[in-house]
Design an enzyme around this catalytic site. Structure first.
Site, PDB file in Angstrom:
ATOM      1  N   LYS A 219      46.549 -13.076 -17.387  1.00  0.00           N
ATOM      2  CA  LYS A 219      45.833 -12.234 -18.347  1.00  0.00           C
ATOM      3  C   LYS A 219      46.368 -10.604 -18.466  1.00  0.00           C
ATOM      4  CE  LYS A 219      41.375 -14.498 -17.980  1.00  0.00           C
ATOM      5  NZ  LYS A 219      40.419 -14.184 -18.394  1.00  0.00           N
ATOM      6  N   HIS A 220      47.333 -10.102 -20.545  1.00  0.00           N
ATOM      7  CA  HIS A 220      47.788  -9.170 -20.612  1.00  0.00           C
ATOM      8  C   HIS A 220      47.358  -7.498 -19.557  1.00  0.00           C
ATOM      9  CE1 HIS A 220      51.094 -10.891 -23.003  1.00  0.00           C
ATOM     10  NE2 HIS A 220      50.151 -11.234 -23.459  1.00  0.00           N
ATOM     11  N   GLU A 221      47.234  -7.255 -20.020  1.00  0.00           N
ATOM     12  CA  GLU A 221      46.964  -5.726 -19.022  1.00  0.00           C
ATOM     13  C   GLU A 221      45.777  -4.951 -20.045  1.00  0.00           C
ATOM     14  OE1 GLU A 221      45.443  -3.320 -16.210  1.00  0.00           O
ATOM     15  OE2 GLU A 221      47.210  -4.157 -15.671  1.00  0.00           O
ATOM     16  N   SER A 222      44.233  -4.942 -19.362  1.00  0.00           N
ATOM     17  CA  SER A 222      43.607  -4.385 -20.707  1.00  0.00           C
ATOM     18  C   SER A 222      43.930  -2.995 -21.337  1.00  0.00           C
ATOM     19  CB  SER A 222      42.357  -4.033 -20.232  1.00  0.00           C
ATOM     20  OG  SER A 222      41.537  -5.335 -19.601  1.00  0.00           O
ATOM     21  N   PRO A 230      52.080 -10.735 -16.961  1.00  0.00           N
ATOM     22  CA  PRO A 230      52.520 -11.215 -18.505  1.00  0.00           C
ATOM     23  C   PRO A 230      53.138 -10.714 -19.654  1.00  0.00           C
ATOM     24  CG  PRO A 230      50.444 -12.116 -18.247  1.00  0.00           C
ATOM     25  CD  PRO A 230      50.657 -11.011 -16.799  1.00  0.00           C
TER      26      PRO A 230
END
Length: 585
Positions: A219-222, A230
């Protein structure tokens, strides 16, 4: 649920209730988040007070227990919980004569190893690869190849036996039509490494978009992040788009197309990409029929289309039909010096980004703010997500026309809409594509000189890496400009460009120089990238790309589904490649 564990807190302290709070290690400068109140123990019944909570297992947590009276901190525990684990936290006094409190973490039921499905999938794909390699080696043995041809096409075998030249090559024995041969020889003039690079990025992007097995690292970094898997995919796509622009425009001009004709084609292609992004690939369809009231205007294809328009038009303005040796001083810089107006334009763009990002006043936010808002920065600026970038989008587009669920909402609990493909970040996507354009110019100016091409790729990669190290101070959060995919910060661009140059160098060496690798299977989706990208979005919820799972909380089932869907798109692109069907805009 996935990425969660059960924590039972047992309070054996008499007449003292407890407040349990937690802080994720991935949340920079965040406030502790209240989880539960644990009542005091009942001395008459000798029954401890209990409270059960779900805790996150994606990142290490810091648990804080303090008394409900006086707000005194009793203990602090740092621990990385395991998925589906069952834990107890026992709070008690060490002895009746002292007030010292002990907090003991006990594992009631061990967590599962949620990464085993990844290992199994890796072994399966490596097994398939080994079989294909073994088959290819066997086909080089004349008796084996002759037997296969006999089974597949007896007439080809007769031609082979009657041939006075002995065993023909594979192309002659399977198909005597001269057209595929000429098409194949023509395609070899194309740099297969570029299609392989594009296809590799696209295949991983499809896998991540389909869910990536629901693993947190897919998932994308926060928010800020040094290098999250990603986060590199879209940027690599932008980079290789710039590389392709240099090669395509030079080719069209050499074939005699006028610049006005090429410009019309550029504008049309950009318009179609933006239109496809708004109408076809729009996440707001999940809210019902598309309506202007909640239409998301920015997006991946929209950014690609606008970036392509700017970079392609900029290159068209200064490109030459003949990319021969530059007759001037410093021949080693012939791919840079003749295009100095382009570099000035890019520097002006970057200056605009810096000025807007760090000097634009944003209401109720500190000037130059780059944070996620929400509970970040100790909750001081909850509505400042993205700083100037978010403010410009909300001002010009409106909140309802932006992405409503940014990645910062998961860890930082930000509530403001924020679009990672917003207006301000598009400036740096143009810079990224321009660096890719530079890679294309290198391959044009130094064609048939692979050592020169590879050395320049390496030099550019080193330069970008040095710039990134300076901007970030080699840290995740403490640099001048942190690496941030949501903001498309300049450090993000230089860092990912560094990786892109190095990766392109490796693929170019393996595919086009040494020819140790044909580029398969990534070559095929790389040559049909628009079709694969739009197709995987449109048919994402249709069988066989998706089906109802027996256990929606199983990483293994999600991984099987996502890998199956991704593999199907690779197979589809291979079939289209064999049939010579390529969707171009």
């Amino acid at each position: 649920r996935m990425d969660q564990a059960v924590l039972l807190v047992r309070n054996e302290l008499p007449a003292l209730g407890l407040n349990l709070a937690a802080l994720s290690s991935s949340c920079h400068q965040c406030l502790y988040q209240f989880l539960a109140f644990v009542p005091p123990s009942n001395e008459s019944l000798r029954k401890p007070g209990t409270a059960s909570v779900m805790v996150d297992t994606q990142h290490p947590l810091t648990l804080l227990l303090n008394s409900s009276v006086g707000d005194r901190d009793l203990c602090k525990i740092q621990y990385h919980f395991g998925e589906f684990g069952n834990y107890s936290l026992v709070v008690k006094t060490l002895s009746t004569s002292t007030q010292n409190v002990s907090c003991d973490l006990i594992i009631n039921e061990g967590p599962i190893n949620s990464y085993l499905p990844i290992l199994f999938a890796f072994l399966v794909y490596m097994g398939i690869l080994a079989i294909l390699i073994a088959g290819r080696l066997l086909m080089k043995i004349d008796p084996v190849r002759n037997w296969v041809y006999k089974k597949l096409d007896p007439r080809a075998t007769d031609r082979m036996i009657n041939s006075e030249l002995g065993s023909p090559n594979t192309t002659d024995s399977i198909n005597c039509d001269p057209t595929p041969q000429s098409w194949s020889s023509g395609s070899r003039q194309r740099l297969r490494s570029l299609d392989t690079f594009r296809g590799l990025s696209l295949v991983i992007m499809v896998f991540v978009n389909y869910g990536g097995g629901k693993y947190w690292f897919f998932k994308h970094e926060s928010w800020n992040g040094k290098f999250h898997f990603p986060s590199a995919l879209f940027s690599r796509f932008v980079f290789i788009m710039g590389t392709s622009v240099a090669l395509a425009l030079g080719s069209m001009l050499r074939w005699g197309s006028s610049k006005w004709k090429v410009l019309r084609k550029i504008v049309w292609r950009s318009f179609v990409l933006i239109l496809l992004g708004i109408i076809v690939v729009n996440p707001n369809y999940c809210l019902g029929p598309l309506s202007w009231d909640n239409l998301r205007i920015p997006g991946v294809l929209q950014r690609l289309g606008f970036t392509y328009l700017v970079v392609a038009a900029l290159e068209l303005l200064f490109t030459r039909a003949d990319s021969g040796t530059w007759e001037g001083r410093f021949p080693a810089l012939q791919d840079i010096l003749p295009y100095w107006p382009q570099w000035i334009f890019i520097l002006v763009l970057e200056t605009i980004w810096l000025c807007l990002t760090f000097l634009l006043p944003v209401p109720d936010c500190p000037r130059g703010y780059l944070g996620p808002g929400g509970i970040g920065d100790f909750g001081k600026y909850p509505n400042c997500t993205g700083g100037a970038a978010g403010y410009i989008d909300r001002l010009l587009l409106g909140e309802k026309h932006m992405y409503q669920h940014p990645s910062s909402g998961v860890i930082y609990q930000s509530t403001m809409p924020y679009d990672p493909e917003g207006i301000l970040g598009t400036i740096n996507s143009i810079v990224m594509a321009f660096l890719g354009l530079q890679a294309g110019k290198i391959t044009l100016f130094y064609k048939d000189q692979p050592k020169q091409i590879m050395s320049r790729f390496a030099i550019w990669g080193i330069i970008m890496g040095i710039i990134s190290a300076i901007l970030t101070k080699c840290s995740k959060e403490e640099g001048f400009i942190p690496i941030n995919k949501n903001l498309w910060s300049i450090s993000y661009v230089t860092t990912l460009s560094c990786f892109a140059f190095i990766l392109l160098l490796l693929i170019y060496y393996l595919v086009d120089v040494k020819k140790w690798w044909s580029g398969a299977p990534f070559l095929y989706p790389g040559m049909n990238s628009i079709l694969v990208y739009i197709g995987h979005q449109v048919f994402a919820n249709y069988f066989p790309f998706k089906w109802k799972m027996q256990d929606s909380q199983s990483h293994a089932e999600h991984l099987i589904q996502n890998l199956t869907a991704t593999t199907l798109w690779v197979i589809i692109s291979y079939i289209l490649y064999r049939r010579r069907i390529f969707w171009k805009i």
